[in-house]
Scaffold this motif. Sequence first.
Motif, PDB file in Angstrom:
ATOM      1  N   UNK A   8      41.943  36.597  60.513  1.00  0.00           N
ATOM      2  CA  UNK A   8      41.772  35.403  60.323  1.00  0.00           C
ATOM      3  C   UNK A   8      41.365  34.948  58.975  1.00  0.00           C
ATOM      4  N   UNK A   9      42.300  33.761  58.509  1.00  0.00           N
ATOM      5  CA  UNK A   9      41.781  33.423  57.231  1.00  0.00           C
ATOM      6  C   UNK A   9      41.793  31.761  57.224  1.00  0.00           C
ATOM      7  N   UNK A  10      40.938  31.088  56.512  1.00  0.00           N
ATOM      8  CA  UNK A  10      40.963  29.708  56.519  1.00  0.00           C
ATOM      9  C   UNK A  10      41.074  29.239  54.963  1.00  0.00           C
ATOM     10  N   UNK A  11      42.087  28.438  54.836  1.00  0.00           N
ATOM     11  CA  UNK A  11      42.503  27.894  53.305  1.00  0.00           C
ATOM     12  C   UNK A  11      42.327  26.497  53.462  1.00  0.00           C
ATOM     13  N   UNK A  12      41.142  25.819  53.065  1.00  0.00           N
ATOM     14  CA  UNK A  12      40.786  24.398  52.930  1.00  0.00           C
ATOM     15  C   UNK A  12      40.774  24.155  54.662  1.00  0.00           C
ATOM     16  N   UNK A  13      41.749  23.218  55.054  1.00  0.00           N
ATOM     17  CA  UNK A  13      41.769  22.890  56.158  1.00  0.00           C
ATOM     18  C   UNK A  13      42.827  23.378  57.196  1.00  0.00           C
ATOM     19  N   UNK A  14      43.344  24.525  56.573  1.00  0.00           N
ATOM     20  CA  UNK A  14      44.527  25.236  57.431  1.00  0.00           C
ATOM     21  C   UNK A  14      44.070  26.801  57.572  1.00  0.00           C
ATOM     22  N   UNK A  15      44.092  27.092  59.092  1.00  0.00           N
ATOM     23  CA  UNK A  15      43.774  28.518  59.577  1.00  0.00           C
ATOM     24  C   UNK A  15      44.982  29.270  59.952  1.00  0.00           C
ATOM     25  N   UNK A  16      44.820  30.363  59.382  1.00  0.00           N
ATOM     26  CA  UNK A  16      45.896  31.464  59.932  1.00  0.00           C
ATOM     27  C   UNK A  16      45.595  32.595  60.577  1.00  0.00           C
ATOM     28  N   UNK A  17      46.525  33.013  61.550  1.00  0.00           N
ATOM     29  CA  UNK A  17      45.823  33.994  62.309  1.00  0.00           C
ATOM     30  C   UNK A  17      46.943  35.124  62.427  1.00  0.00           C
ATOM     31  N   UNK A  21      49.935  23.556  66.007  1.00  0.00           N
ATOM     32  CA  UNK A  21      49.915  24.912  65.556  1.00  0.00           C
ATOM     33  C   UNK A  21      51.422  25.455  65.590  1.00  0.00           C
ATOM     34  N   UNK A  22      51.902  26.473  64.963  1.00  0.00           N
ATOM     35  CA  UNK A  22      53.232  27.140  64.985  1.00  0.00           C
ATOM     36  C   UNK A  22      53.044  28.475  64.547  1.00  0.00           C
ATOM     37  N   UNK A  23      54.212  29.256  65.097  1.00  0.00           N
ATOM     38  CA  UNK A  23      54.225  30.663  64.753  1.00  0.00           C
ATOM     39  C   UNK A  23      55.311  30.602  63.549  1.00  0.00           C
ATOM     40  N   UNK A  24      54.788  31.515  62.513  1.00  0.00           N
ATOM     41  CA  UNK A  24      55.828  31.524  61.533  1.00  0.00           C
ATOM     42  C   UNK A  24      55.510  32.760  60.435  1.00  0.00           C
ATOM     43  N   UNK A  25      56.373  33.176  59.863  1.00  0.00           N
ATOM     44  CA  UNK A  25      56.319  34.542  58.854  1.00  0.00           C
ATOM     45  C   UNK A  25      55.801  34.142  57.610  1.00  0.00           C
ATOM     46  N   UNK A  26      55.797  32.807  57.205  1.00  0.00           N
ATOM     47  CA  UNK A  26      55.399  32.421  55.968  1.00  0.00           C
ATOM     48  C   UNK A  26      53.919  32.374  55.897  1.00  0.00           C
ATOM     49  N   UNK A  27      53.355  33.126  54.842  1.00  0.00           N
ATOM     50  CA  UNK A  27      51.705  32.976  54.857  1.00  0.00           C
ATOM     51  C   UNK A  27      51.555  33.229  53.586  1.00  0.00           C
ATOM     52  N   UNK A  28      50.592  32.366  52.908  1.00  0.00           N
ATOM     53  CA  UNK A  28      50.066  32.226  51.575  1.00  0.00           C
ATOM     54  C   UNK A  28      48.986  33.293  51.431  1.00  0.00           C
ATOM     55  N   UNK A  29      48.542  34.030  52.351  1.00  0.00           N
ATOM     56  CA  UNK A  29      47.452  34.859  52.212  1.00  0.00           C
ATOM     57  C   UNK A  29      47.918  36.318  52.405  1.00  0.00           C
ATOM     58  N   UNK A  30      47.081  37.177  51.960  1.00  0.00           N
ATOM     59  CA  UNK A  30      47.234  38.613  52.162  1.00  0.00           C
ATOM     60  C   UNK A  30      46.496  39.148  53.342  1.00  0.00           C
ATOM     61  N   UNK A  31      47.395  39.350  54.491  1.00  0.00           N
ATOM     62  CA  UNK A  31      46.626  40.010  55.778  1.00  0.00           C
ATOM     63  C   UNK A  31      46.764  41.193  55.725  1.00  0.00           C
ATOM     64  N   UNK A  32      45.645  42.157  56.106  1.00  0.00           N
ATOM     65  CA  UNK A  32      45.681  43.670  56.221  1.00  0.00           C
ATOM     66  C   UNK A  32      45.259  44.162  57.471  1.00  0.00           C
ATOM     67  N   UNK A  33      45.819  45.321  57.827  1.00  0.00           N
ATOM     68  CA  UNK A  33      45.418  45.575  59.119  1.00  0.00           C
ATOM     69  C   UNK A  33      44.612  47.009  59.256  1.00  0.00           C
ATOM     70  N   UNK A  34      43.449  46.955  59.860  1.00  0.00           N
ATOM     71  CA  UNK A  34      42.861  48.252  59.735  1.00  0.00           C
ATOM     72  C   UNK A  34      43.638  49.231  60.906  1.00  0.00           C
ATOM     73  N   UNK A  35      43.016  50.502  60.902  1.00  0.00           N
ATOM     74  CA  UNK A  35      43.498  51.420  61.873  1.00  0.00           C
ATOM     75  C   UNK A  35      43.458  50.893  63.400  1.00  0.00           C
ATOM     76  N   UNK A  36      44.163  51.108  64.116  1.00  0.00           N
ATOM     77  CA  UNK A  36      43.918  50.810  65.584  1.00  0.00           C
ATOM     78  C   UNK A  36      43.958  49.104  65.684  1.00  0.00           C
ATOM     79  N   UNK A  37      44.384  48.493  65.029  1.00  0.00           N
ATOM     80  CA  UNK A  37      44.822  46.933  64.906  1.00  0.00           C
ATOM     81  C   UNK A  37      45.791  46.849  65.958  1.00  0.00           C
ATOM     82  N   UNK A  38      45.798  45.870  66.919  1.00  0.00           N
ATOM     83  CA  UNK A  38      46.609  45.657  67.786  1.00  0.00           C
ATOM     84  C   UNK A  38      47.150  44.095  68.069  1.00  0.00           C
ATOM     85  N   UNK A  39      48.230  43.860  68.662  1.00  0.00           N
ATOM     86  CA  UNK A  39      48.635  42.565  68.816  1.00  0.00           C
ATOM     87  C   UNK A  39      48.228  41.551  69.761  1.00  0.00           C
TER      88      UNK A  39
END
Length: 403
Positions: free
Chosen positions: A103-112, A129-147
């Motif tokens: 999860x990330x929040x940039x001002x009044x927009x939340x990305x999941x 809300x909408x599903x997209x591949x465009x994302x201005x933040x850097x998401x990283x995934x720990x080991x065992x991260x699931x969908x």
Amino acid sequence: MTVTKSAGDKPTESKISQIVKLVSRAASLWHTPDRRPFASITFDNGSVRNLKIGGREFRYKVSEAFRGETKELASTATLKDASEILAAIAVIDGDEFKPYVRVARIKDVIYVDLGGDEWQVVRIDSDGWDITQECPVKFIRPQNFAALPVPEKNGKLSQFRSLLPNLSAEAWVLIQGFMVGVFDPTGTQPVLVLTGGQGSGKSSAVNLIKSLTDPNLVASRSIPKKIDELFIATEHSRIPVFDNVSHLSGDQSDALCQIASGGGYGKRMLFTDSDEVAIETKQPMILNGITDFVTRPDLDERCLHVELLPIEPVERKLDSELLDQFDKVKGSILGSIFDAVSTALRRSGDSRLEERPRLAELAEFVTAAESALDMEPGEFGLVLKSQSMNRSLSRAEMEPVIV
């Protein structure tokens, strides 16, 4: 073609250089504020993945690319040496970015981060809300991260309550608040404490909540006794779950407070040098146990306490039956949670509480979302206030009287 090497062979400089040039050409190298090196790599399906340089998935991707270009497989030693060079380039020459988990929040927009192979995210703002591949933040995934489930429009959160028939009205309000509130990373994060006797379905409730907020291949673990291990455990999940808690020491309570409010822990990396590894975090958590184990007021102020009632035999379901029911509605439930998050962003200016309770940011955020939840106006704040008063009275009754 697989290349067989003798035990005495050493990686050639040309292969190391080839890998360094290949990755530098195809990826964007960057580092975190604490100087961890990463590479942003664009995959064939258009997804951009942020991979830790030297990590397992990074090595697999580099091996695949190297084989595609040279028809050879790189040795483990070659990959290690190339990764060390790339890590240095990322730290010295790469840009600095703050990484986010789930999860990330940039001002009044939340990305999941949905967690799937396509690295899609959900973008939530005041309009929906909408599903997209465009994302201005850097998401990283720990080991065992699931969908997460794929969210669906026009969902109903009430479908979740039908899966847990032993929730009281107060418990349902608090669980709704937790599931919506964890998608706002600002402010002190809530600690959901589930208690109940055997047969109350604690594990089932935890697994369902976790599946809708931050699924992980290791859903829960025992709470570590050592403080450094407790902080390390938070690196493996956005919402760590500590199972079957019966007692919290003073140090554990203090550490949980730091994790919920935002804090860090540092220790020497090796006994032979002065380098320090630092862990900085601010995360929601879930703890469960049979009896009430939160006794320190400072931790209590960060907790949402839910006591689960015993499940009547006629209402008890097999785990397989419960999961089948959940699988049919999980996308709809998650979509309704995102609807509520959007409503909170839209109405945030209208939900200023005259009397701010504990977890004030959470209270205001959930209060702003109440019209999209199974709640009456102002109900979440009233439940928080009532629970706080009751627990304060209970602690006062337990304190010894000095004469």
